[in-house]
Design an enzyme around this catalytic site. Structure first.
Site, PDB file in Angstrom:
ATOM      1  CD  GLU A   1      55.829  63.228  52.082  1.00 13.43           C
ATOM      2  OE1 GLU A   1      56.915  63.800  52.188  1.00 13.43           O
ATOM      3  OE2 GLU A   1      55.430  62.390  52.907  1.00 13.43           O
TER       4      GLU A   1
ATOM      5  NE  ARG B   1      62.506  61.734  58.520  1.00 16.63           N
ATOM      6  CZ  ARG B   1      63.237  60.623  58.396  1.00 16.63           C
ATOM      7  NH1 ARG B   1      64.505  60.613  58.734  1.00 16.63           N
ATOM      8  NH2 ARG B   1      62.708  59.516  57.912  1.00 16.63           N
TER       9      ARG B   1
ATOM     10  CD  GLU C   1      64.355  63.510  53.342  1.00 16.97           C
ATOM     11  OE1 GLU C   1      64.243  62.307  53.634  1.00 16.97           O
ATOM     12  OE2 GLU C   1      63.574  64.381  53.728  1.00 16.97           O
TER      13      GLU C   1
HETATM   14  N1  LUZ Z   1      57.657  61.850  54.613  1.00 14.38           N
HETATM   15  C1  LUZ Z   1      56.927  61.111  55.448  1.00 14.38           C
HETATM   16  C2  LUZ Z   1      58.956  62.040  54.801  1.00 14.38           C
HETATM   17  O1  LUZ Z   1      55.722  61.000  55.249  1.00 14.38           O
HETATM   18  N2  LUZ Z   1      57.535  60.499  56.480  1.00 14.38           N
HETATM   19  C3  LUZ Z   1      58.850  60.621  56.743  1.00 14.38           C
HETATM   20  O2  LUZ Z   1      59.354  60.054  57.686  1.00 14.38           O
HETATM   21  C4  LUZ Z   1      59.594  61.435  55.880  1.00 14.38           C
HETATM   22  N3  LUZ Z   1      60.887  61.632  56.103  1.00 14.38           N
HETATM   23  C5  LUZ Z   1      61.563  62.423  55.306  1.00 14.38           C
HETATM   24  C6  LUZ Z   1      60.910  63.025  54.240  1.00 14.38           C
HETATM   25  N4  LUZ Z   1      59.639  62.833  53.991  1.00 14.38           N
HETATM   26 MO1  MOS Z   2      59.911  64.401  51.625  1.00 15.84          MO
HETATM   27  S1  MOS Z   2      60.602  66.006  52.640  1.00 15.84           S
HETATM   28  O1  MOS Z   2      58.714  64.717  50.558  1.00 15.84           O
HETATM   29  O2  MOS Z   2      61.119  63.374  51.308  1.00 15.84           O
END
Ligand code: LUZ
Ligand code: MOS
Length: 753
Positions: free
Chosen positions: A227, A305, A707
């Site tokens: 990510e 989160r 998720e």
């Molecule tokens: N990535 C992010 C995530 O940048 N913000 C989020 O809230 C998130 N939640 C789950 C997985 N990736």
């Molecule tokens: Mo995220 S943990 O790259 O949905």
């Protein structure tokens, strides 16, 4: 007009990832040299021996970057290469190029690094005690916990620890970079977020974003690891390409990937929970010490989160939760499927377990009594709508014949001395939307070609989750044509700009809505033309299975003819679509708002069988009741649910990410880091999908799936705890995952670890 599904190529081994693409003439390979302690100061790097290996060898360091040596966006604490100090064991400190990969790796190893050791910190609680935080701590306070605790009949407190987790995507991190005409850069990156890569490369190369093109065809898995953290490898490849003038490919071998990249955040937390004598939870407090590693990365979003899932699936009227981002000299921990929520779920379910123990009640009784109900407000003020917590929990109890199952387990345990079984239930309520509000947007570009075939591009990265299949379903349903006429193209910063990463389970929600909007624009133009052709009002135009008809009438014109007619009339057959999730808001001052578009509900029941003498356990069965809305493709969703369960079980029972006291990663290969495999999975796995409902912010009332089901893995931890308690009723519970055999043994023998 036939398209072949991605998955067929995967099965045949025909699918090509970046490393499988043919290399252009003159392409150089890159390798990195990693740091060798948790914290150190570079005195000098002697490259003579490396350069002597081959004339093609080039060694690049921080000062060779033409732009800013910085890719940290929330906080400027992520250099591409460290200038003086490294901050974790395994940090890339130099980039080496050579004609072959072997030569590049050999040359990297031949660099002689002179350095001195600096004091390092590994323990997050020590970092907190020293006030060493990435960013200020955050807390959510509601009701009056202090007063509520006084009114409680039972109050318990304790500590909870959860380990990190390695992503182990099949395709390691990597990128390809090439300088094109007029000094523009072209990259192919194994990333969930091409825009983030484009931005980081532009910054470190001193170029505007319009001179950097990034594409991502498909990834061999990512799970959050790509990510934010693909940007470093792309920036290094770009550095190599600009400095050498030649195409450069950088691919990590598995060990380097393990050592150099971030993982799931380990957490250590304290809790306090209280209930009245009937078992209604009245108050909850938690303090989370997130081990953030050496830089900011996504840690604040992940902590958000955590804080927004603090009470898991339950209503709690009073409370206070605090989260700290503890800076340590470890690789920067990063996004991993679940993104801080699994850690929060574990803390709350552990607290609930401790409470059940104190009250001598079955856990599931406390669980059932405190689940969110329709019309509740979450502790941060979000109205909970379309709540399905009790429905999923109740359905699961029916499905597993829970009362009978418990009785059977009791009988089994009474008649077996060296084998014990345990079962546990675990409800899930997971918020969908990026916790960082501006990220909840997406774009798409749709072309209808003259022959009627359709091409769709969005920001949704295909990483094995079949998002492109879902986008295709959405486009087909919107346009009213067969799926086979549609192709979903790779993601590129040329076709869709300013994309958010494919993450937070929102890939098909956000990009699907954007694709739908683009299709609708073209459709309305086509319908205007159709109305003219059929001399009928436009509202009566209906396209279905590739045929245009008057509503309720006979098919009149084929899709292809209609498209040709529209083209001949000079009608634009291309459209850009955009979507921004409506209704989201959050006030960081008051920590109140509605940060999620909706929640995904579900529940799991796991049964484990413990081998008391060998301190081993086997997951016998898993039953899951899951809310995946009106699924766009039920098989895909089932695959996601099963895969998430595997990763959740791995996190709770098996995967032991371990650093030495000196900060060196000990579990740095697949021989020392154990992964779930087919024989580890439950012999019996039942997934029951709840019937769909209305869900206005998603395409065709579907629901995100990536998720939420990972949390189900936690049921196995509590099931194992039940089995252990059957073996040793006075055993001391430590809420600590992964629950590996050493810890099982410690419970049974009463010894320290
Ligand atoms: N990535 C992010 C995530 O940048 N913000 C989020 O809230 C998130 N939640 C789950 C997985 N990736
Ligand atoms: Mo995220 S943990 O790259 O949905």
């Amino acid at each position: 007009m036939r398209t072949i599904d991605e998955s067929i190529g995967h099965l045949r081994g025909e699918t090509r990832y970046i490393d499988d693409l043919p290399e252009p003439k003159g392409c150089l390979h890159a390798a990195v040299r990693l740091s060798e302690s948790a914290r150190g100061r570079i005195l000098s790097i002697d490259a003579d021996a490396a350069l002597a290996l081959d004339p093609s060898v080039m060694v690049l360091r921080a000062e060779d970057l033409p732009g800013e040596n910085q890719i940290g966006f929330t906080k400027p604490d992520e250099p591409v290469l460290p200038e003086e100090e490294w901050e974790y064991w395994g940090q890339p400190i130099a980039l080496v190029l050579a004609e072959t990969r072997q030569l590049a790796r050999k040359a990297a190893a031949a660099l002689v690094v002179h350095w001195e050791e600096l004091p390092a910190r590994i323990d997050p609680r020590a970092a907190a005690a020293g006030g060493d935080f990435i960013l200020p701590s955050r807390s959510i306070v509601w009701g009056d916990a202090q007063k509520a605790f006084e009114d409680c009949a039972f109050v318990v407190s304790g500590r909870v620890d959860s380990g990190g987790q390695e992503h182990v995507y099949l395709e390691t991190q990597g990128a390809y970079a090439e300088v094109r005409d007029n000094g523009t850069l072209f990259l192919i990156s194994s990333t969930q977020g091409p825009t983030g890569v484009q931005r980081a490369v532009a910054r470190s190369q001193g170029l505007p974003m319009n001179k950097v093109e990034v594409e991502a065809r498909r990834l061999g898995g990512a799970f959050g690891g790509k990510e934010d953290q693909a940007a470093l490898w792309a920036s290094l490849a770009a550095l190599g390409a600009r400095a050498s003038g030649k195409p450069v490919k950088l691919y990590l071998d598995r060990k380097t990937d393990f050592r150099a990249t971030g993982k799931r955040h380990p957490y250590t937390s304290d809790f306090k929970i209280g209930a009245d004598k009937e078992g209604h939870i009245l108050a909850f407090e938690a303090e989370y010490f997130q081990n953030s590693g050496c830089s900011c990365d996504l840690s604040p979003a992940i902590l958000a989160r955590t804080l927004l899932h603090a009470t898991a699936s339950y209503r709690v009227p009073n409370g206070r939760v605090v989260g700290h981002m503890c800076r340590t000299n470890l690789p920067s921990f990063t996004a991993f499927r679940g993104f801080g929520a699994p850690q929060a779920f574990f803390v709350f379910e552990a607290a609930l377990d401790a409470l059940a123990q104190a009250m001598a009640l079955p856990r599931e009784e406390l669980q059932g009594k405190n689940l969110y109900r329709e019309g509740d407000r979450s502790y941060f003020g979000m109205p909970m709508k379309s709540v399905r917590a009790e429905e999923a929990f109740g359905r699961l109890k029916e499905l597993t014949a829970w009362d009978r199952l418990k009785a059977e387990i009791k009988d089994f345990n009474a008649s077996h001395r060296f084998e014990k079984k345990g079962a546990a239930l675990l409800p899930v309520c997971f918020g969908i939307s990026f916790t960082k509000l501006p990220m909840n947007q997406a774009g798409a570009l749709v072309h209808v070609y003259q022959d009627g075939s359709v091409l769709v591009s969005t920001g949704a990265i295909e990483m094995g989750q079949q998002v492109s299949r879902k986008i295709r379903v959405i486009a087909a349903r919107t346009l009213g044509i067969p799926q086979e006429w549609i192709r979903v193209e790779r993601t590129s910063t040329l076709t869709v700009a300013n994309t958010v990463p494919t993450a937070a389970s929102t890939g098909s929600d956000l990009n699907g809505m954007a694709a739908k909007a683009a299709c609708e624009t073209i459709l309305s133009r086509l319908k205007t033309k159709a109305a003219e052709l059929l001399s009928s009002p436009v509202q009566e135009m209906d396209i279905h299975e590739g045929r245009l008809r008057r509503k309720g009438g006979d098919a009149a014109i084929g899709w292809k003819e209609l498209v040709e007619a529209a083209h001949a009339s000079r009608i634009d057959l291309s459209a850009h679509g955009f979507y921004a999730t409506p209704g989201l808001f959050y006030d960081m001052e008051t920590e109140r708002g509605s940060p999620f578009a909706y929640h995904v509900y579900g529940a799991a029941c796991v049964v484990v069988r413990l081998d008391v003498l060998r301190a081993r356990c086997k997951v016998e069965s898993a039953h899951i009741v899951h809310d995946s809305g009106n699924s766009l493709d039920e098989k895909v969703d089932r695959g996601q649910i099963e895969g998430a369960l595997a990763q959740g079980l791995g996190w709770t029972l098996l995967e032991d990410l371990r650093f030495g006291p000196d900060g060196r990663l000990l579990s740095d290969s697949l021989s020392t880091y154990k992964l779930p495999d087919i024989s580890f999975m439950p012999q019996k796995l039942v997934v029951d999908i709840l019937p769909g409902r209305e869900n206005p912010t998603t395409p065709f009332n579907s629901k995100a799936v990536g998720e939420p089901p990972l949390q189900y893995g936690l049921a196995a931890y509590f099931a194992l705890l039940e089995a252990l308690r059957a073996a040793k009723p006075q055993g001391e519970t430590r809420y600590d995952i992964p629950f590996i055999p050493e810890k099982i043994h410690a419970f049974l023998s009463g010894s320290a670890l």
